[in-house]
Design a protein around this motif. Sequence first.
Motif, PDB file in Angstrom:
ATOM      1  N   GLY A   1      -4.672   0.966  -9.236  1.00  0.00           N
ATOM      2  CA  GLY A   1      -5.099   2.131 -10.000  1.00  0.00           C
ATOM      3  C   GLY A   1      -3.951   3.082 -10.218  1.00  0.00           C
ATOM      4  O   GLY A   1      -3.312   3.076 -11.266  1.00  0.00           O
ATOM      5  N   CYS A   2      -3.650   3.901  -9.226  1.00  0.00           N
ATOM      6  CA  CYS A   2      -2.645   4.961  -9.418  1.00  0.00           C
ATOM      7  C   CYS A   2      -1.299   4.620  -8.814  1.00  0.00           C
ATOM      8  O   CYS A   2      -0.300   5.240  -9.141  1.00  0.00           O
ATOM      9  CB  CYS A   2      -3.160   6.265  -8.817  1.00  0.00           C
ATOM     10  SG  CYS A   2      -3.228   6.262  -7.010  1.00  0.00           S
TER      11      CYS A   2
ATOM     12  N   VAL B   1     -13.645   9.588   0.821  1.00  0.00           N
ATOM     13  CA  VAL B   1     -12.882  10.603   0.097  1.00  0.00           C
ATOM     14  C   VAL B   1     -11.656  10.010  -0.606  1.00  0.00           C
ATOM     15  O   VAL B   1     -11.253  10.461  -1.673  1.00  0.00           O
ATOM     16  CB  VAL B   1     -12.483  11.735   1.079  1.00  0.00           C
ATOM     17  CG1 VAL B   1     -11.042  12.118   0.944  1.00  0.00           C
ATOM     18  CG2 VAL B   1     -13.358  12.946   0.861  1.00  0.00           C
ATOM     19  N   GLY B   2     -11.093   8.964  -0.047  1.00  0.00           N
ATOM     20  CA  GLY B   2      -9.897   8.352  -0.628  1.00  0.00           C
ATOM     21  C   GLY B   2     -10.207   7.271  -1.636  1.00  0.00           C
ATOM     22  O   GLY B   2      -9.325   6.493  -2.006  1.00  0.00           O
ATOM     23  N   ASN B   3     -11.465   7.165  -2.070  1.00  0.00           N
ATOM     24  CA  ASN B   3     -11.833   6.170  -3.075  1.00  0.00           C
ATOM     25  C   ASN B   3     -12.473   6.878  -4.261  1.00  0.00           C
ATOM     26  O   ASN B   3     -13.589   7.381  -4.165  1.00  0.00           O
ATOM     27  CB  ASN B   3     -12.828   5.155  -2.492  1.00  0.00           C
ATOM     28  CG  ASN B   3     -12.196   4.305  -1.415  1.00  0.00           C
ATOM     29  OD1 ASN B   3     -12.124   4.719  -0.261  1.00  0.00           O
ATOM     30  ND2 ASN B   3     -11.700   3.149  -1.787  1.00  0.00           N
TER      31      ASN B   3
ATOM     32  N   PRO C   1      -8.798   0.106   7.074  1.00  0.00           N
ATOM     33  CA  PRO C   1      -8.473   0.277   5.653  1.00  0.00           C
ATOM     34  C   PRO C   1      -7.124   0.952   5.436  1.00  0.00           C
ATOM     35  O   PRO C   1      -6.790   1.918   6.127  1.00  0.00           O
ATOM     36  CB  PRO C   1      -9.608   1.181   5.147  1.00  0.00           C
ATOM     37  CG  PRO C   1     -10.079   1.938   6.342  1.00  0.00           C
ATOM     38  CD  PRO C   1      -9.882   1.011   7.515  1.00  0.00           C
ATOM     39  N   VAL C   2      -6.356   0.407   4.511  1.00  0.00           N
ATOM     40  CA  VAL C   2      -5.110   1.058   4.085  1.00  0.00           C
ATOM     41  C   VAL C   2      -4.988   0.912   2.573  1.00  0.00           C
ATOM     42  O   VAL C   2      -5.588   0.018   1.973  1.00  0.00           O
ATOM     43  CB  VAL C   2      -3.847   0.443   4.740  1.00  0.00           C
ATOM     44  CG1 VAL C   2      -3.871   0.559   6.252  1.00  0.00           C
ATOM     45  CG2 VAL C   2      -3.662  -1.006   4.331  1.00  0.00           C
ATOM     46  N   ASN C   3      -4.209   1.796   1.968  1.00  0.00           N
ATOM     47  CA  ASN C   3      -3.885   1.663   0.545  1.00  0.00           C
ATOM     48  C   ASN C   3      -2.798   0.602   0.444  1.00  0.00           C
ATOM     49  O   ASN C   3      -1.671   0.829   0.900  1.00  0.00           O
ATOM     50  CB  ASN C   3      -3.355   2.987  -0.009  1.00  0.00           C
ATOM     51  CG  ASN C   3      -4.394   4.088   0.050  1.00  0.00           C
ATOM     52  OD1 ASN C   3      -5.400   4.030  -0.624  1.00  0.00           O
ATOM     53  ND2 ASN C   3      -4.139   5.077   0.875  1.00  0.00           N
TER      54      ASN C   3
ATOM     55  N   GLU D   1     -17.156  11.653   3.728  1.00  0.00           N
ATOM     56  CA  GLU D   1     -15.828  11.870   4.298  1.00  0.00           C
ATOM     57  C   GLU D   1     -15.027  10.551   4.323  1.00  0.00           C
ATOM     58  O   GLU D   1     -13.847  10.524   3.988  1.00  0.00           O
ATOM     59  CB  GLU D   1     -16.024  12.470   5.702  1.00  0.00           C
ATOM     60  CG  GLU D   1     -14.847  12.480   6.655  1.00  0.00           C
ATOM     61  CD  GLU D   1     -13.679  13.301   6.170  1.00  0.00           C
ATOM     62  OE1 GLU D   1     -13.913  14.368   5.589  1.00  0.00           O
ATOM     63  OE2 GLU D   1     -12.524  12.853   6.380  1.00  0.00           O
TER      64      GLU D   1
ATOM     65  N   SER E   1     -13.478   0.390   2.315  1.00  0.00           N
ATOM     66  CA  SER E   1     -13.632   1.626   3.089  1.00  0.00           C
ATOM     67  C   SER E   1     -15.007   1.695   3.745  1.00  0.00           C
ATOM     68  O   SER E   1     -15.137   2.091   4.898  1.00  0.00           O
ATOM     69  CB  SER E   1     -13.447   2.847   2.174  1.00  0.00           C
ATOM     70  OG  SER E   1     -12.080   3.010   1.874  1.00  0.00           O
TER      71      SER E   1
ATOM     72  N   GLY F   1      -7.441   4.864  -4.228  1.00  0.00           N
ATOM     73  CA  GLY F   1      -8.112   3.975  -3.279  1.00  0.00           C
ATOM     74  C   GLY F   1      -8.575   2.650  -3.852  1.00  0.00           C
ATOM     75  O   GLY F   1      -9.181   1.845  -3.137  1.00  0.00           O
TER      76      GLY F   1
ATOM     77  N   THR G   1      -7.501  -0.400  -1.835  1.00  0.00           N
ATOM     78  CA  THR G   1      -7.776  -0.416  -0.390  1.00  0.00           C
ATOM     79  C   THR G   1      -8.146  -1.821   0.088  1.00  0.00           C
ATOM     80  O   THR G   1      -9.006  -2.475  -0.489  1.00  0.00           O
ATOM     81  CB  THR G   1      -8.914   0.569  -0.052  1.00  0.00           C
ATOM     82  OG1 THR G   1      -8.578   1.850  -0.570  1.00  0.00           O
ATOM     83  CG2 THR G   1      -9.125   0.664   1.458  1.00  0.00           C
TER      84      THR G   1
ATOM     85  N   ALA H   1      -0.238   5.450  -6.019  1.00  0.00           N
ATOM     86  CA  ALA H   1       0.288   6.657  -5.370  1.00  0.00           C
ATOM     87  C   ALA H   1      -0.583   7.081  -4.187  1.00  0.00           C
ATOM     88  O   ALA H   1      -0.436   8.184  -3.678  1.00  0.00           O
ATOM     89  CB  ALA H   1       0.394   7.789  -6.377  1.00  0.00           C
ATOM     90  N   GLY H   2      -1.497   6.222  -3.777  1.00  0.00           N
ATOM     91  CA  GLY H   2      -2.307   6.533  -2.593  1.00  0.00           C
ATOM     92  C   GLY H   2      -3.464   7.464  -2.851  1.00  0.00           C
ATOM     93  O   GLY H   2      -4.138   7.878  -1.926  1.00  0.00           O
ATOM     94  N   GLU H   3      -3.704   7.793  -4.129  1.00  0.00           N
ATOM     95  CA  GLU H   3      -4.730   8.782  -4.443  1.00  0.00           C
ATOM     96  C   GLU H   3      -6.093   8.155  -4.704  1.00  0.00           C
ATOM     97  O   GLU H   3      -7.116   8.709  -4.313  1.00  0.00           O
ATOM     98  CB  GLU H   3      -4.346   9.573  -5.709  1.00  0.00           C
ATOM     99  CG  GLU H   3      -2.982  10.229  -5.677  1.00  0.00           C
ATOM    100  CD  GLU H   3      -3.018  11.648  -5.139  1.00  0.00           C
ATOM    101  OE1 GLU H   3      -4.117  12.138  -4.822  1.00  0.00           O
ATOM    102  OE2 GLU H   3      -1.937  12.247  -5.024  1.00  0.00           O
TER     103      GLU H   3
END
Lengths: 158, 299
Positions: free
Chosen positions: A41-42, A133-135, A58-60, A130, A112, A48, A51, A44-46
Motif C-alpha cells: 500500500g504505502c 489502528v495500524g490497518n 504482526p509486522v509491516n 486499538e 493483525s 498496514g 502486515t 511507509a508503515g502507515e
Amino acid sequence: MTAHSITVTVNGKREYLTIPSHMTLLRMLREKLGLTGTKNGCEAGECGACTVLVDGEPVNSCMMLAVEADNREVTTIEGMTDDEGGLTRLQQAFAEHNAVQCGFCTPGMLASARALLDRNPHPSEGEIREALVGNLCRCTGYLRIIKAVQAAAEKGEA
Amino acid sequence: MLARPGLPSFDYIRASTAQEVVRLLKEHGEGARLMMGGTDLLVRMRQGDVRPKIVVDVKHLPGMSEILYEEGAGLTIGAAATMNQVAKHPAVRAHYPLLAEAANSVASYQVRNRATVGGNLCNASPCADTTPAILALEGRLVLYGPNGERELPAKEFFLGPGQTALQPGEFLTAMRFPQLPSGSAGKYLKLGRSKAGDLSLVGVAIFGFPDETTSSGYRFRIVLGSVAPVVLRALEAEQVLASQPPGDETFALAAQRAMEAATPIDDVRGSAVYQKAMVRTLTLRGLRDVWEQLAGRKE
Ligand SMILES: Cc1cc2nc3c(=O)[nH]c(=O)nc-3n(C[C@H](O)[C@H](O)[C@H](O)COP(=O)(O)OP(=O)(O)OC[C@H]3O[C@@H](n4cnc5c(N)ncnc54)[C@H](O)[C@@H]3O)c2cc1C
C-alpha cells in the motif's frame, strides 16, 4: 552489492533464497515467492496492507528487510487456513459480516486480527479498535470488520 | 498515498560485537547508518534524506534487547528492546508504569513490534513519545565508542532536532533508570489527530512523589514533547509545585507555567496557539491524575 543466502520458513515451507540487502520482506514475498496476497500500500508503515506474521507477531513487511527474516517463520494470508486448508473461523466471520469490500486491506487486517485473538482471545471492542489502528481500510468501513472480529472471538477460535 | 520506489541499494551487515560496530562507523563515517527496528531509518532512506552505503544492524549484539530489573539497582533496558517488549514487561509495568504507557502510545501494534525505545531516542525527534517519560524518570544512557563505555544523563543527549551528543564512532547500547522513590506516580498524555496511531501534537509526561525537602511536601517533574526543538522540562512549573500546597489552584498555575515554557511552531498538524493551549490542558489533566494516584497511595 551484497547478496545474502537466507533460510526462511514461509507458511510452513522452508525456502532457501538469495536476496540483495535492500530487498524488503514485502518484495521478497511478492516478487521472489509470488505470494501476492500480501499487499503493497504505502510502503511507509502507515497503512498496514503488508502486515504479515513473523514468528506469530504482526509486522509491516514493507518495514523489515528480507535478510532479517533469516531463520524466522513467516505466515502470510496464503498460509492462514484451518487444519483442512479451508477458511478459519475469523475468515468465515469476515465473509458473514461483509467485512470485505475491495479486499485490499483484508490480508493485513486478518494478520493483525489473528495476532490479537492469539494474545487476547476475548478482546473488548476498544481492544479490537486499538489492535487494528495500524490497518487502514478505505472502503468497507471499520464497523463490519470490528463486528467480524467480535463474532470470531465469541465462537472461541481464531 | 502512491506506492514509493523501492529502497535504494546498500550493503546490510549484521554486527555481532560492539567493537565491530565502532570499527565500521570509523571506517565508513557518514556512509554507515545503524539500524534497529528501521522504522525511522527505512522511511528516511526511501525519502532520500539519507543514503548510507552500509546499514549496520546492531540489535543482535549481546544484551541489546534485554530488560533487567533489580530491586535497589533499578532498571536497565537494552537499546534494541522493542516498544511492545517494554510495554508488556512485568517489571516495567509494576515499577515504571509511566515508561510502559509511553512505549504503548507509539504508532500501531505492528510498528511497536519493530520500533525500539533506543531508536526513538537516537532519532532525536522533538515528538518522540518515549523521550518525555525518560527525562521525567531521570534516565541515563549507556553509550559505547572508541574509548569504551560512558554514561550520560538523558537530558544531556538531545542537542536539537535530529541532533544528539553521540560522538563519531559512538552508539547507544542501553538506558538505565534509578530505583524510583517510593509512593511515586506518573502519567503520559498524548494528543494526536486520532486517539491512537498518530505522531504526537503535544506530549506531556508527569511524574510526582512525596519529598520532605520541598515546602509542598511533593516534587513533580513535567516534561513536554513536540512543542519545542527538543523535548523540554518545564522547570518553572515544577518550582510552583514544589513550593505551593498541591491542589487545583496550584495545578492551574503550574499548567500555565508549562504553557509559557512551550515554544511550538505552526505546522500542518496544528497551530502554535492550539498546541500551547493543549499543553496547559494536558498538564492540568495530568497533574490531577498523578495527584489522585499519590493521594490514593498515601492512605
Ligand atoms: C507509521 C509510523 C508511525 C510512527 N509513530 C510514532 C509515534 O507515534 N511516536 C513516536 O515517537 N515515533 C513514531 N514513529 C517513529 C519511529 O517508529 C520511532 O521513532 C521508533 O522508536 C524508532 O525506532 P527504530 O528501532 O525503528 O529506529 P531505527 O529506524 O532503527 O533508527 C532510528 C535512528 O537511530 C539511528 N540508530 C539506530 N540504532 C542506533 C544505536 N544503537 N545508536 C545510535 N544510533 C542508532 C539510526 O541510524 C536512525 O537514524 C513512527 C514511525 C512510523 C513508520
